[in-house]
Write a protein that holds these residues in place. Structure first.
Motif, PDB file in Angstrom:
ATOM      1  N   UNK A   1      27.357  -8.348 -13.812  1.00 22.16           N
ATOM      2  CA  UNK A   1      27.160  -8.374 -12.501  1.00 22.16           C
ATOM      3  C   UNK A   1      28.729  -8.093 -11.870  1.00 22.16           C
ATOM      4  N   UNK A   2      28.873  -7.005 -11.408  1.00 18.29           N
ATOM      5  CA  UNK A   2      30.141  -6.615 -11.025  1.00 18.29           C
ATOM      6  C   UNK A   2      30.387  -6.482  -9.392  1.00 18.29           C
ATOM      7  N   UNK A   3      31.451  -6.590  -9.116  1.00 21.50           N
ATOM      8  CA  UNK A   3      31.923  -6.876  -7.582  1.00 21.50           C
ATOM      9  C   UNK A   3      32.160  -5.320  -7.134  1.00 21.50           C
ATOM     10  N   UNK A   4      31.631  -4.784  -6.222  1.00 20.00           N
ATOM     11  CA  UNK A   4      31.835  -3.311  -5.884  1.00 20.00           C
ATOM     12  C   UNK A   4      33.162  -3.316  -5.327  1.00 20.00           C
ATOM     13  N   UNK A   5      34.144  -2.270  -6.034  1.00 19.27           N
ATOM     14  CA  UNK A   5      35.381  -2.434  -5.667  1.00 19.27           C
ATOM     15  C   UNK A   5      35.961  -1.168  -4.650  1.00 19.27           C
ATOM     16  N   UNK A   6      35.258  -0.253  -4.415  1.00 14.72           N
ATOM     17  CA  UNK A   6      35.432   0.952  -3.679  1.00 14.72           C
ATOM     18  C   UNK A   6      35.506   0.485  -2.165  1.00 14.72           C
ATOM     19  N   UNK A   7      36.025   1.356  -1.623  1.00 16.62           N
ATOM     20  CA  UNK A   7      36.238   1.115  -0.043  1.00 16.62           C
ATOM     21  C   UNK A   7      34.625   0.932   0.352  1.00 16.62           C
ATOM     22  N   UNK A   8      34.450   0.083   1.168  1.00 15.95           N
ATOM     23  CA  UNK A   8      32.984  -0.307   1.772  1.00 15.95           C
ATOM     24  C   UNK A   8      32.627   0.382   2.956  1.00 15.95           C
ATOM     25  N   UNK A   9      32.666   1.836   2.919  1.00 17.03           N
ATOM     26  CA  UNK A   9      32.190   2.690   3.730  1.00 17.03           C
ATOM     27  C   UNK A   9      30.893   2.849   4.014  1.00 17.03           C
ATOM     28  N   UNK A  10      30.266   2.081   4.812  1.00 20.75           N
ATOM     29  CA  UNK A  10      28.832   1.771   4.936  1.00 20.75           C
ATOM     30  C   UNK A  10      27.904   3.154   5.055  1.00 20.75           C
ATOM     31  N   UNK A  11      28.285   3.992   6.065  1.00 21.34           N
ATOM     32  CA  UNK A  11      27.700   5.226   6.193  1.00 21.34           C
ATOM     33  C   UNK A  11      27.734   6.038   4.714  1.00 21.34           C
ATOM     34  N   UNK A  12      28.824   6.084   4.118  1.00 13.50           N
ATOM     35  CA  UNK A  12      28.964   7.041   2.918  1.00 13.50           C
ATOM     36  C   UNK A  12      27.872   6.221   1.871  1.00 13.50           C
ATOM     37  N   UNK A  13      28.033   4.823   1.710  1.00 12.93           N
ATOM     38  CA  UNK A  13      27.121   4.229   0.710  1.00 12.93           C
ATOM     39  C   UNK A  13      25.660   4.540   1.083  1.00 12.93           C
ATOM     40  N   UNK A  14      25.279   4.466   2.393  1.00 13.79           N
ATOM     41  CA  UNK A  14      23.862   4.571   2.764  1.00 13.79           C
ATOM     42  C   UNK A  14      23.367   6.120   2.473  1.00 13.79           C
ATOM     43  N   UNK A  15      24.480   6.845   2.423  1.00 15.04           N
ATOM     44  CA  UNK A  15      23.955   8.456   2.248  1.00 15.04           C
ATOM     45  C   UNK A  15      23.605   8.516   0.781  1.00 15.04           C
ATOM     46  N   UNK A  16      23.943   7.731  -0.137  1.00 16.33           N
ATOM     47  CA  UNK A  16      23.492   7.798  -1.575  1.00 16.33           C
ATOM     48  C   UNK A  16      22.143   7.617  -1.527  1.00 16.33           C
ATOM     49  N   UNK A  17      21.820   8.207  -2.720  1.00 14.80           N
ATOM     50  CA  UNK A  17      20.256   8.330  -2.994  1.00 14.80           C
ATOM     51  C   UNK A  17      19.656   6.805  -3.034  1.00 14.80           C
TER      52      UNK A  17
END
Length: 258
Positions: free
Chosen positions: A240-256
């Protein structure tokens, strides 16, 4: 705004969906699927909370059959507005995904502190998992996080879109434990995981809230946890790993979605 909302009471994934394609993939060729379309989100939320009550004639998008027998107390479903108004220091959102079900599974968590997104987590990949196990794993990780929060004198609410997971820990496990971890209906699936979760929950239950939220209705924390579960599956992350990329909410929500 979605033209229709689709409620799935029984399928590969349950909840409220705002497009037919998302709904269809969770019910297509799923034996005993129970679902129905609604014109408004309010109608869908009310129907999802009460369960299907009758057979509705017509095409497959409007069909529903009698829901499963209810056990335990009714679980309230929290809306986005109610979640925003809830006065707690830390809000933890959980989700699990499986493609197909059973199949490749992973879990995700989104952590908000003082109303702001603070952490994202993903992982616990299982090549032969189930949706229920992935949901339980995500909730277990949230309980572990909640323990650290309360030890730091923070108030905590956990939001999970799996009524099964919530009821396992907050309602059914106490009865199963009294009966020697047995139930009249047969095998208790995910028993060893549930035992560990229940043990931890018992130490925390007076200091945390474990609440239900519908999936895929635009609740940001739930949507982010969902995307993390898909990242877990795609990355095949066993831990269980922490997400280390930039927490760009709009970009993440655009993922499937999961």
């Amino acid at each position: 705004m979605a033209s229709k909302y689709y409620v799935i009471w029984q399928g590969r994934e349950t909840g409220i969906f705002n497009d037919w394609a998302a709904c269809k993939k969770h019910i297509d060729k799923f034996a005993g699927a129970r679902y129905k379309s609604f014109k408004t989100l309010a109608e869908a939320e009310a129907a999802y909370g009460s369960g299907p009550s009758k057979t509705v004639p017509g095409n497959s998008k409007n069909s529903a059959t009698t829901g499963p027998k209810k056990t335990g107390k009714t679980i309230k479903t929290y809306t986005a507005r109610e979640i925003d108004k809830l006065a707690v220091d830390t809000k933890i959102f959980t989700d699990g995904g499986c493609e197909p079900n059973p199949g490749e599974a992973g879990s995700g968590v989104a952590v908000y502190r003082k109303g702001l997104l603070d952490e994202l987590w993903y992982g616990l990949y299982n090549p032969r998992g189930t949706n229920n196990t992935a949901e339980l794993n995500a909730l277990f990780e949230a309980l572990k996080m909640a323990k650290k929060e309360v030890e730091s004198n923070r108030t905590v609410a956990i939001f999970c879109d799996s009524k099964y997971s919530i009821q396992c820990i907050t309602q059914w496990a106490a009865s199963w434990q009294k009966k020697g971890w047995k139930k009249s209906g047969g095998e208790i699936k995910n028993l060893e995981l549930i035992k560990k979760m229940f043990s931890l929950y018992e130490t925390l239950k007076s200091r945390i809230k474990v609440l239900h939220v519908n999936g895929h209705v635009g609740v940001e924390g739930n949507e982010l946890a969902d995307r993390m579960s898909i990242i877990a599956v795609e990355s095949k992350e066993p831990n269980f790993a922490r997400y280390t990329e930039t927490m760009d909410i709009d970009r993440i929500l655009s993922l499937r979605t999961g």
